[in-house]
Design a protein around this motif. Structure first.
Motif, PDB file in Angstrom:
ATOM      1  N   GLU A   1      28.037  39.614  40.072  1.00 34.08           N
ATOM      2  CA  GLU A   1      27.316  39.684  41.337  1.00 34.08           C
ATOM      3  C   GLU A   1      26.384  40.888  41.377  1.00 34.08           C
ATOM      4  OE1 GLU A   1      28.385  39.114  46.024  1.00 34.08           O
ATOM      5  OE2 GLU A   1      29.690  40.427  44.847  1.00 34.08           O
ATOM      6  N   GLU A   2      26.846  42.006  40.854  1.00 34.31           N
ATOM      7  CA  GLU A   2      26.019  43.212  40.857  1.00 34.31           C
ATOM      8  C   GLU A   2      24.824  43.074  39.920  1.00 34.31           C
ATOM      9  OE1 GLU A   2      26.462  48.040  40.033  1.00 34.31           O
ATOM     10  OE2 GLU A   2      28.236  46.738  40.055  1.00 34.31           O
ATOM     11  N   ALA A   3      25.037  42.348  38.818  1.00 29.70           N
ATOM     12  CA  ALA A   3      23.975  42.211  37.817  1.00 29.70           C
ATOM     13  C   ALA A   3      22.811  41.364  38.315  1.00 29.70           C
ATOM     14  CB  ALA A   3      24.543  41.629  36.526  1.00 29.70           C
ATOM     15  N   ASP A   4      23.117  40.172  38.807  1.00 29.01           N
ATOM     16  CA  ASP A   4      22.013  39.289  39.229  1.00 29.01           C
ATOM     17  C   ASP A   4      22.316  38.464  40.476  1.00 29.01           C
ATOM     18  OD1 ASP A   4      23.820  37.428  38.351  1.00 29.01           O
ATOM     19  OD2 ASP A   4      22.569  36.604  36.758  1.00 29.01           O
ATOM     20  N   GLY A   5      23.404  38.810  41.179  1.00 32.68           N
ATOM     21  CA  GLY A   5      23.720  38.076  42.400  1.00 32.68           C
ATOM     22  C   GLY A   5      23.999  36.607  42.154  1.00 32.68           C
ATOM     23  N   PHE A   6      24.566  36.286  40.976  1.00 32.06           N
ATOM     24  CA  PHE A   6      24.894  34.908  40.578  1.00 32.06           C
ATOM     25  C   PHE A   6      23.637  34.033  40.431  1.00 32.06           C
ATOM     26  CE2 PHE A   6      28.671  36.350  42.999  1.00 32.06           C
ATOM     27  CZ  PHE A   6      29.623  36.259  42.004  1.00 32.06           C
ATOM     28  N   ALA A   7      22.475  34.670  40.263  1.00 32.77           N
ATOM     29  CA  ALA A   7      21.217  33.918  40.181  1.00 32.77           C
ATOM     30  C   ALA A   7      21.154  33.012  38.959  1.00 32.77           C
ATOM     31  CB  ALA A   7      20.037  34.887  40.170  1.00 32.77           C
ATOM     32  N   SER A   8      21.911  33.351  37.910  1.00 32.52           N
ATOM     33  CA  SER A   8      21.871  32.553  36.685  1.00 32.52           C
ATOM     34  C   SER A   8      22.763  31.318  36.744  1.00 32.52           C
ATOM     35  CB  SER A   8      22.279  33.417  35.487  1.00 32.52           C
ATOM     36  OG  SER A   8      23.566  33.967  35.675  1.00 32.52           O
ATOM     37  N   TYR A   9      23.422  31.120  37.874  1.00 35.72           N
ATOM     38  CA  TYR A   9      24.303  29.967  38.034  1.00 35.72           C
ATOM     39  C   TYR A   9      23.710  28.966  39.018  1.00 35.72           C
ATOM     40  CZ  TYR A   9      27.851  32.853  35.721  1.00 35.72           C
ATOM     41  OH  TYR A   9      28.534  33.628  34.817  1.00 35.72           O
ATOM     42  N   SER A  10      24.190  27.753  38.921  1.00 37.25           N
ATOM     43  CA  SER A  10      23.743  26.731  39.868  1.00 37.25           C
ATOM     44  C   SER A  10      24.288  27.052  41.248  1.00 37.25           C
ATOM     45  CB  SER A  10      24.240  25.349  39.426  1.00 37.25           C
ATOM     46  OG  SER A  10      25.652  25.293  39.503  1.00 37.25           O
ATOM     47  N   LYS A  11      23.715  26.436  42.271  1.00 38.72           N
ATOM     48  CA  LYS A  11      24.167  26.683  43.646  1.00 38.72           C
ATOM     49  C   LYS A  11      25.640  26.329  43.810  1.00 38.72           C
ATOM     50  CE  LYS A  11      20.368  28.183  45.540  1.00 38.72           C
ATOM     51  NZ  LYS A  11      20.283  29.561  46.094  1.00 38.72           N
ATOM     52  N   LYS A  12      26.054  25.235  43.199  1.00 34.32           N
ATOM     53  CA  LYS A  12      27.446  24.808  43.317  1.00 34.32           C
ATOM     54  C   LYS A  12      28.372  25.813  42.644  1.00 34.32           C
ATOM     55  CE  LYS A  12      30.587  20.980  42.310  1.00 34.32           C
ATOM     56  NZ  LYS A  12      30.715  19.608  41.741  1.00 34.32           N
TER      57      LYS A  12
END
Length: 282
Positions: free
Chosen positions: A127-138
């Motif tokens: 979460e700190e690295a990219d705010g889960f941006a590299s994952y799908s919304k689900k």
């Protein structure tokens, strides 16, 4: 640990003001609490405040000794009245606590709990690295939900690298699972016990109202003071007074039989039985 008469008088006053002597309805009592009961008033059992003070002083001595030896204490209180008190006071002395659901195996399967805490660290790093941006919304939603769940249940013990040296429990009936695990592992137990509970289940019983936030607060406050004293006695520890002088910033299972044997040296409460009850029932 010694208590001077003034501090003991203050303690008794605080306990009485908090209503710690009010037990449960006499119809629902546990007969094993008989030694701790002073009398009955309007169908409600009145707890002997002298027994409360005796148990609390024994508990404080044990906690100070355990913390002085380099061990930690874990507090357990998941009932609404105990959550905020424990979170604040125990957090202030940097000890461990559980105020949400006790997960079965927290002590007896401690390795698994540590794995879950490592997972929490992994999720926080992502979460700190990219705010889960590299994952799908689900997937992001699932990961955030997992993180919240682990944090809610285990955040209070995330720094607990080893089993505690003692457990402090508020309401043994509600925290039966935690109590069983501690007893199975031989971890000394201290508990605030109301008149409807069994004092034989714990090593040191502090008889008192476990439904009152104010009474819980006084007991936890005193035990946290004992923790602070114990930390100051650890080898190499610097007391607050010494720290202030140096830095100038204004800032130092023995089982039931053994604990009961200490009763002979426990200081008596300064108030008589009659005085303690009269003060609180008028």
């Amino acid at each position: 640990m010694s208590e001077n008469p003034t501090s003991k008088n203050t303690l008794v006053h605080d306990l009485v003001e908090a209503g710690i002597h009010f037990g449960q309805r006499a119809s629902g009592w546990n007969p094993r609490m008989q030694p701790y009961i002073y009398g009955k008033r309007n169908g409600i059992h009145i707890i002997d405040i002298k027994e409360t003070v005796k148990g609390l002083l024994l508990a404080k001595r044990l906690v100070t000794r355990i913390v002085s030896d380099g061990k930690d204490v874990c507090f357990v209180g998941t009932k609404r009245q105990a959550k905020d008190v424990i979170t604040q006071r125990v957090g202030d002395v940097q000890m461990h606590y559980v105020t949400e659901r006790w997960l079965g195996g927290t002590l007896t399967n401690f390795r698994t709990i540590r794995h879950r805490l490592k997972r929490l660290e992994e999720l926080e790093a992502i979460e700190e690295a990219d705010g889960f941006a590299s994952y799908s919304k689900k997937m992001e939603s699932q990961l955030r939900r997992e993180k919240r769940k682990i944090h809610r249940n285990l955040s209070g013990i995330r720094t607990m690298e080893k089993l505690p040296g003692a457990m402090v429990i508020v309401d043994v009936r509600l925290e039966a699972t935690a109590l069983r695990e501690a007893r199975k592992l031989g971890i000394p137990t201290i508990a605030l016990i109301d008149t409807d509970a069994d004092p034989e289940q714990v090593d040191i019983a502090i008889p008192g109202n476990d439904d009152s936030m104010r009474s819980i607060d006084v007991v936890i406050r005193e035990l946290c003071k004992a923790i602070a004293d114990g930390k100051g006695n650890r080898p190499g520890a610097v007391t607050e007074q010494a720290s202030a002088e140096d830095e100038g910033d204004g800032r130092k299972r023995s089982r039931r039989a053994q604990y009961r044997a200490d009763d002979a040296s426990a200081a008596e409460a300064p108030a008589t039985e009659g005085e303690s009850v009269t003060t609180t029932t008028d």
